[in-house]
Design an enzyme around this catalytic site. Sequence first.
Site: not given
Length: 381
Positions: A179, A136, A206, A260, A273, A277, A138, A133
Amino acid sequence: MEAVRPDTGIPAADQYASDGPADEGGQADGSTGTDDVVEHHTATIRGLDTLPIAIGRSSGGMTAQKLLGRYRRSDAVTDVTDFPERGRPLTIGSGWRGRRPDLVAQAEPVAEGGLERIPMELGLAGKTAIVTGAGRGIGLAVTRALADSGARVVAGSRSVTAELGELAADGQVVAVEVDLAHPAGPPELVDAATAAFGGVDVLVNNVGGVRPRTGGFLEVTDEDWTSAFTLNFLTAVRTTRAALPLLMADGAGSIVTVCSVNAVLPDPLVIDYGAAKAALANFCKALSMEVGPYGIRVNTVSPGPVATPLWLGTTGVAATVAQASGLAADEVAERAAADSITGRFTRPEEVADLVLFLAGERAGNITGADFVIDGGLVKTL
C-alpha cells in the site's frame, strides 16, 4: 518505437544524413542509389531483436552490414560474415554490443509494407527498475516493456493482479503487494528491490488515481483533498526519497514520473487531482536541479486520456461522469477522445514507450523535462 521507411527498412526518423559522405554505393539519406534493391527481410537475433534488412542486387547496392550498422549505429554490429540470400543465415560475429558473441540470425522475407516496429536499444538490459502502480494500466504496460528490454523489475501494486502475476512467473519481475498510500509502503518497496536485485537504477513513479467531482468544488471535503494529494503526490515523494540514496550512491540513475496534462490543464471536474499533479510536476522539476550533478536524471510524462481502467473501467472516469450526466459511458469516452487532434485515447503501451526512452541511455542528456502524450489535447504552447 520508430516508423520504418518501407523503401529501405531504415527508421524514418533516422535518415543518417549526419553520418558523412555516402559509401558502399549508399546515399547520405540512407537509400542505396540503385533501383534494384528488391528484397526486404527481417533478421531475428535468437529471439532477442528483429532488424530490417534490404538486399541489394547490384554492385552499387548497400550491403546488409551497412544497413544493420546504420540502424544500430556503427558500434552495434561489428562484423557481418555472410551476405544473406533468401533462407541463408546471417552471422554476426565478435559481439552484440560486445556482450553476445557469435550470434546467428536467419533472414526471412517480409511482404511489402509489412515491416514491423523495431525495438530501440535503450541500454536497460540488466538494470533494476522499480515501478509503482504496476498492477494494471500504464504501470503494467511499463513493467512489461521494461522486462521485454531485459531489465529486472520490482513491481509494486496494492494487489497483485493476474496479469502482473503472469509477468512475475519467471523471476525477472518481482511483484510486491504494498500500500503505497501508507507512509511505510514506499520504503518497503525499495527494500524489496534491494533484497531481490541489490539496488535500483530506474524509478518509475506511476501510482495515482482520480475521482471526478461531479458535485462541484463545494462537495470536495478535506478528506478528499488529502486522499488525492496522498495518492497522486506524496506516494511519488516518499518513493523517490526512499530510492534516491541508492541512486546517488551509484552516481547514476533515472527517475521518470507519470504526471498528467491536468497539471497545466485545469478542470473543475478533477480539481483536486489536477492540483496534486501540478504539485508533482513542480516537485520533479525542482528535484532535477538538485540531483542532476550527481548523475541522476528526473523527467515527467504527462498523458491525456489513456485507454486504461482508470478511464474506461466500470468505476472509471467515463462511467462516473455518465452516471451523473445521464449519458452512456461510451459516449462520454467518445467525447473525450474527440477533444484531441488524433481523435482517440492514448494506448498504455505508447506511454510505456516514452517512459522507457526517458529511463534509458538514449536520453542521457534529458532532465528536468516534461513530455506530453495526449494526441494534441493541449492546444497551448
